[in-house]
Design an enzyme around this catalytic site. Sequence first.
Site, PDB file in Angstrom:
ATOM      1  CG  ASP A  88      -1.989  -0.967   1.266  1.00 34.88           C
ATOM      2  OD1 ASP A  88      -2.057  -1.782   0.323  1.00 34.88           O
ATOM      3  OD2 ASP A  88      -2.790  -0.945   2.218  1.00 34.88           O
ATOM      4  CG  HIS A 145       2.336  -8.947   0.125  1.00 36.09           C
ATOM      5  ND1 HIS A 145       1.690 -10.112   0.494  1.00 36.09           N
ATOM      6  CD2 HIS A 145       2.151  -8.080   1.150  1.00 36.09           C
ATOM      7  CE1 HIS A 145       1.133  -9.954   1.683  1.00 36.09           C
ATOM      8  NE2 HIS A 145       1.399  -8.723   2.095  1.00 36.09           N
ATOM      9  CB  SER A 246      10.605   2.798   4.656  1.00 35.26           C
ATOM     10  OG  SER A 246      11.793   3.308   4.096  1.00 35.26           O
TER      11      SER A 246
END
Length: 285
Positions: A88, A145, A246
């Site tokens: 995200d 991911h 980050s």
Amino acid sequence: MPLSKLFSLLQYPIPHHLLSRLVGFFAECRVAWLKNALIRAFIKAFKVDMREAAEPDPTAYATFNDFFTRALKPDARPLGEGLLSPADGNLSQFGPIEADRLLQAKGHRFSVVDLLGGDVEAARRYSGGSYANVYLSPKDYHRVHMPLAGTLTEMVYVPGRLFSVNSATTDHVPNLFARNERLVCHFDTEYGPMAVVLVGAMIVAAIETVWAGQTTPLSGQVQRVRFDQPIRLERGEEMGRFKLGSTVVLAFAGKVDFDTSLTPKTKVSMGQSLGGFPDPGPEFV
């Protein structure tokens, strides 16, 4: 002087690592009233939506870090077609790698060689390829991911500073992603080599991978780990996480046909399609 410029300049004298360790101490605190207060304050400040979390009760987490790296419900992030967003966040920049350089922000480019810790040979793999930068804000889901299925071949820890990586800093600190501490993960995929670079930032207490756990640097030197036994991760599978936010930088040897609806700073979700690849060329088969 713009406030964003002032904000970036003020970061140079700050003891980045000391501050991050201090924040990390509180993030691992198990004193119930303190960790619950920190979690509730964070949810309120950043408007975190706990309804999509696998565990929606903020008080159920043992530490702030457990809350911050919380899992989502199984159906919260369906996987799209082709190349997936690894996290995200905001797709801050993306496109072709030109003259072996990637765009950080308007007026700021950095080299693939520097990003990969000075590895000239590895950087050559990505010449003429594509890249994408995804910035994770504090409110985002903080597990990373796989954008493609791949086999891990090497992990490289690169020491560095811990500047903030928000838009104010990326606009004003040259070579930001190539000077911050980072973990470079090299994969072989059906479309050629892929690098997934987890970039550290100010008050990021730690970076973890699913195969090695938390990164614990033993010195201020570049550290390389080769994997003779294949570690295979499937498309959309979790590969790592940030303990506080980050940026993820992706580099591909192949050219990506990015979705035409995407623009710099587009909000993306983990698993969202970013585009696809033409049929793999003979050099990748």
